[in-house]
Design a protein around this motif. Structure first.
Motif, PDB file in Angstrom:
ATOM      1  N   PRO A   1      10.382   2.303   3.073  1.00  0.00           N
ATOM      2  CA  PRO A   1       9.474   1.185   3.359  1.00  0.00           C
ATOM      3  C   PRO A   1       9.116   0.358   2.131  1.00  0.00           C
ATOM      4  N   GLU A   2       9.077   0.977   0.953  1.00  0.00           N
ATOM      5  CA  GLU A   2       8.710   0.232  -0.248  1.00  0.00           C
ATOM      6  C   GLU A   2       9.789  -0.760  -0.676  1.00  0.00           C
ATOM      7  N   TYR A   3      10.999  -0.661  -0.102  1.00  0.00           N
ATOM      8  CA  TYR A   3      12.059  -1.619  -0.401  1.00  0.00           C
ATOM      9  C   TYR A   3      12.047  -2.815   0.544  1.00  0.00           C
ATOM     10  N   LEU A   4      11.169  -2.778   1.536  1.00  0.00           N
ATOM     11  CA  LEU A   4      11.077  -3.874   2.497  1.00  0.00           C
ATOM     12  C   LEU A   4       9.967  -4.828   2.094  1.00  0.00           C
ATOM     13  N   CYS A   5      10.228  -6.110   2.256  1.00  0.00           N
ATOM     14  CA  CYS A   5       9.226  -7.131   1.965  1.00  0.00           C
ATOM     15  C   CYS A   5       8.048  -6.954   2.918  1.00  0.00           C
ATOM     16  N   PRO A   6       6.831  -6.935   2.398  1.00  0.00           N
ATOM     17  CA  PRO A   6       5.666  -6.732   3.272  1.00  0.00           C
ATOM     18  C   PRO A   6       5.435  -7.883   4.249  1.00  0.00           C
ATOM     19  N   LEU A   7       5.975  -9.056   3.951  1.00  0.00           N
ATOM     20  CA  LEU A   7       5.775 -10.207   4.835  1.00  0.00           C
ATOM     21  C   LEU A   7       6.887 -10.336   5.866  1.00  0.00           C
ATOM     22  N   SER A   8       8.127 -10.306   5.419  1.00  0.00           N
ATOM     23  CA  SER A   8       9.255 -10.524   6.340  1.00  0.00           C
ATOM     24  C   SER A   8       9.860  -9.228   6.881  1.00  0.00           C
ATOM     25  N   HIS A   9       9.538  -8.112   6.243  1.00  0.00           N
ATOM     26  CA  HIS A   9      10.095  -6.801   6.595  1.00  0.00           C
ATOM     27  C   HIS A   9      11.620  -6.749   6.417  1.00  0.00           C
ATOM     28  N   GLN A  10      12.148  -7.648   5.581  1.00  0.00           N
ATOM     29  CA  GLN A  10      13.560  -7.661   5.231  1.00  0.00           C
ATOM     30  C   GLN A  10      13.755  -6.891   3.928  1.00  0.00           C
ATOM     31  N   LEU A  11      14.948  -6.386   3.740  1.00  0.00           N
ATOM     32  CA  LEU A  11      15.267  -5.665   2.513  1.00  0.00           C
ATOM     33  C   LEU A  11      15.164  -6.630   1.325  1.00  0.00           C
ATOM     34  N   MET A  12      14.399  -6.239   0.320  1.00  0.00           N
ATOM     35  CA  MET A  12      14.227  -7.091  -0.859  1.00  0.00           C
ATOM     36  C   MET A  12      15.432  -6.917  -1.776  1.00  0.00           C
ATOM     37  N   LYS A  13      15.862  -7.986  -2.399  1.00  0.00           N
ATOM     38  CA  LYS A  13      17.006  -7.934  -3.322  1.00  0.00           C
ATOM     39  C   LYS A  13      16.604  -7.338  -4.655  1.00  0.00           C
ATOM     40  N   ASP A  14      15.365  -7.574  -5.097  1.00  0.00           N
ATOM     41  CA  ASP A  14      14.894  -7.080  -6.368  1.00  0.00           C
ATOM     42  C   ASP A  14      13.451  -6.562  -6.178  1.00  0.00           C
ATOM     43  N   PRO A  15      13.323  -5.340  -5.673  1.00  0.00           N
ATOM     44  CA  PRO A  15      11.968  -4.832  -5.361  1.00  0.00           C
ATOM     45  C   PRO A  15      11.070  -4.645  -6.568  1.00  0.00           C
TER      46      PRO A  15
END
Length: 70
Positions: A56-70
């Motif tokens: 879950p910490e790799y997902l954007c809190p707003l879009s819930h998409q995988l972040m490229k650079d967490p």
């Protein structure tokens, strides 16, 4: 968001699988295409289930998409 689209895909695959299995069970002269499609649906459901989900910490809190650079 990705989770909801995955759930929709799984629901659609389950509906298609149910249709194909009903054809196989109810029709003594079912087609090979029905069995192939049923197997395809089962395989796709398995792939959806086994697909690794990121922490879950790799997902954007707003879009819930995988972040490229967490």
């Amino acid at each position: 968001m990705a989770e909801s689209s995955r759930r929709l895909a799984a629901d659609e695959l389950k509906r298609e699988l149910q249709i194909r299995v009903n054809c196989i069970v109810e029709d003594a002269d079912y087609s090979i295409e029905d069995t192939d499609e049923a197997m395809h649906c089962l395989s796709a459901l398995k792939d959806l289930k086994l697909r690794a989900t990121p922490p879950p910490e790799y997902l954007c809190p707003l879009s819930h998409q995988l972040m490229k650079d967490p």
